[in-house]
Design a protein around this motif. Structure first.
Motif, PDB file in Angstrom:
ATOM      1  N   UNK A 191       0.828  -1.208   0.000  1.00  0.00           N
ATOM      2  CA  UNK A 191       0.000   0.000   0.000  1.00  0.00           C
ATOM      3  C   UNK A 191       0.866   1.263   0.000  1.00  0.00           C
ATOM      4  N   UNK A 192       1.958   1.241   0.762  1.00  0.00           N
ATOM      5  CA  UNK A 192       2.872   2.389   0.760  1.00  0.00           C
ATOM      6  C   UNK A 192       3.451   2.604  -0.630  1.00  0.00           C
ATOM      7  N   UNK A 193       3.772   1.519  -1.294  1.00  0.00           N
ATOM      8  CA  UNK A 193       4.299   1.614  -2.663  1.00  0.00           C
ATOM      9  C   UNK A 193       3.254   2.229  -3.588  1.00  0.00           C
ATOM     10  N   UNK A 194       2.025   1.790  -3.447  1.00  0.00           N
ATOM     11  CA  UNK A 194       0.946   2.312  -4.291  1.00  0.00           C
ATOM     12  C   UNK A 194       0.807   3.815  -4.145  1.00  0.00           C
ATOM     13  N   UNK A 195       0.766   4.306  -2.912  1.00  0.00           N
ATOM     14  CA  UNK A 195       0.536   5.732  -2.686  1.00  0.00           C
ATOM     15  C   UNK A 195       1.806   6.565  -2.821  1.00  0.00           C
ATOM     16  N   UNK A 196       2.979   5.930  -2.692  1.00  0.00           N
ATOM     17  CA  UNK A 196       4.221   6.686  -2.794  1.00  0.00           C
ATOM     18  C   UNK A 196       4.857   6.679  -4.165  1.00  0.00           C
ATOM     19  N   UNK A 197       4.606   5.620  -4.954  1.00  0.00           N
ATOM     20  CA  UNK A 197       5.338   5.453  -6.202  1.00  0.00           C
ATOM     21  C   UNK A 197       4.480   5.389  -7.465  1.00  0.00           C
ATOM     22  N   UNK A 198       3.220   5.025  -7.342  1.00  0.00           N
ATOM     23  CA  UNK A 198       2.405   4.775  -8.530  1.00  0.00           C
ATOM     24  C   UNK A 198       2.322   5.960  -9.493  1.00  0.00           C
ATOM     25  N   UNK A 199       2.104   7.207  -9.020  1.00  0.00           N
ATOM     26  CA  UNK A 199       1.937   8.317  -9.972  1.00  0.00           C
ATOM     27  C   UNK A 199       3.150   8.545 -10.865  1.00  0.00           C
ATOM     28  N   UNK A 200       4.365   8.607 -10.277  1.00  0.00           N
ATOM     29  CA  UNK A 200       5.543   8.886 -11.092  1.00  0.00           C
ATOM     30  C   UNK A 200       5.928   7.694 -11.966  1.00  0.00           C
TER      31      UNK A 200
END
Length: 420
Positions: A102-111
């Motif tokens: 979940x942290x990956x989703x919210x921290x990395x997904x946009x870029x």
């Protein structure tokens, strides 16, 4: 994304996701065993050459005194270990459980989505007739590669094969594709989620590895994966990593390996992007400490207010199997931000000759069209000229012809013989 948070606070996921993203951006590849041994020898020599600084006895112990020798070696080993912690990157594998996913989703997904989509859009623009049927994503994570591929080619794509070692990542990716509802069907056709690379020999039109190679424990493991992905590629093989020195160096290893592999197997393939050549990377051979990277802009997630625009640096490599039949494949690539001045524009380019050039465009020297093109070009763009030398010669010839036509009514390049 809101639907898959479960009992976790959205604000907490946003804040900790941003911190996790910074950590991932700073990661380096694990040091190879040989390099590690060399580093230990180097630090041991440093400690031994300056015992006072590292609080060792000024004189070596009597070799006949086993206890004193053992105590001295223990002290020296402790000093070397301290320096190792200070000077050597301590790589650790990341185990993605439900919360870290979940942290990956919210921290990395946009870029990540933005960088992958930008690369895919270049393929779509330059290869207009390309209509992929199959897509393979190694290290698929939360599914950003699938989002980007379906954005452009959903009408032609018939199979999406996603591989990620984390069961939780696969579950999260699947749930997002179901719009956060486990009972809802995926709108895309034939999406498969797996934890391991398939043993079958099927080839895929697009094979992607985005932000995944740092998870391999050593160079040998990385190149095994690269070789496997190469054998699964029908058309395009794509690698994307963070635009750091470590990410660039890792991609350069992959680049050299694949170019050597192509030659050994006598296969037809070429670097589609970003390089306009198959030679050694001039940025790497220059060894000036700066990576070959590019920038993508993306909007922050709509959960934060006010909305912000961010920049992400990434490095990438696209290899296409087959022969290059398009002259645009050899156009120079602008590899640094364009510097637009009052009466000139500076473009730093990587050329088809395999070198770096800095071209100062002026209207007087290059002509109005070329000058305007340079002023409107951006970091990462191709410049529409097969080579700057031929372009300058061509524009000079065009100007001479135009001037002679105005003066003498002829379009000859040389000044006509007026007689007498």
């Amino acid at each position: 994304m809101e639907k898959v948070t479960g009992d976790h606070s959205l604000g907490n996921l946003m804040n900790k996701g941003a911190a996790f993203s910074k950590y991932l951006f700073s990661r380096k590849a694990p040091m190879e065993d040989q390099s590690l041994r060399e580093k230990i020898r180097e630090l041991t020599e440093i400690v031994e050459s300056n015992p006072t600084k590292y609080k060792l006895p000024a004189t070596l112990p009597d070799p006949t005194n086993e206890q004193a020798v053992k105590f001295y070696n223990e002290m020296k080993r402790n000093r070397v270990e301290t320096l190792m912690h200070q000077r050597v990157y301590a790589w650790q594998a990341i185990e993605y459980d439900e919360y870290k996913s979940l942290l990956y989703l919210f921290g990395r997904a946009p870029q990540e989505y933005a960088s992958i989509l930008k690369i895919f859009k270049e393929i779509e623009r330059r290869d207009e007739n390309f209509a992929p049927r199959t897509f393979f994503d190694f290290g698929s994570g939360v599914g950003t590669g699938t989002w980007a591929a379906s954005e452009l080619w959903s009408s032609s794509l018939f199979e999406y094969y996603l591989v990620d070692a984390s069961k939780y990542m696969n579950d999260l990716s699947d749930l997002i594709l179901r719009d956060g509802d486990i009972n809802k069907n995926i709108s895309l056709r034939n999406v498969y989620q797996r934890q391991f690379l398939p043993s079958r020999d099927q080839k895929y039109d697009i094979v992607l590895s985005a932000y995944s190679m740092f998870e391999q424990q050593n160079l040998n493991e990385r190149l095994k994966v690269v070789n496997n992905l190469w054998n699964k590629t029908e058309n395009y093989l794509i690698f994307v990593e963070n635009g750091t020195n470590s990410g660039f160096q890792l991609l350069n290893e992959i680049r050299e390996f694949l170019m050597d592999l192509k030659e050994q197997n006598n296969e037809k393939a070429f670097i589609f992007s970003p390089c306009p050549h198959n030679s050694d990377c001039p940025r790497f051979t220059l060894n000036d400490g700066t990576p070959c990277n590019f920038e993508v802009r993306f909007n922050s997630l709509p959960f934060s207010r006010p909305s912000q625009i961010h920049n992400h640096l990434y490095s990438y490599l696209v290899i296409k199997k087959g022969e290059s039949n398009d002259t645009t494949d050899k156009w120079p690539r602008i590899v640094r931000p364009t510097l637009v001045k009052s009466k000139h524009t500076i473009c730093r380019m990587c050329t088809k000759e395999g070198d770096l050039q800095e071209v100062i465009f002026t209207q007087a020297r290059h002509g109005k069209q070329a000058y305007r093109c340079a002023r409107h070009s951006s970091w990462g763009d191709q410049y529409p000229a097969e080579s700057m030398e031929s372009y300058e010669k061509e524009t000079k010839t065009t100007r001479i012809k135009a001037q002679n036509k105005l003066k003498y009514g002829t379009g000859n390049e040389e000044t006509p013989d007026l007689g007498g």
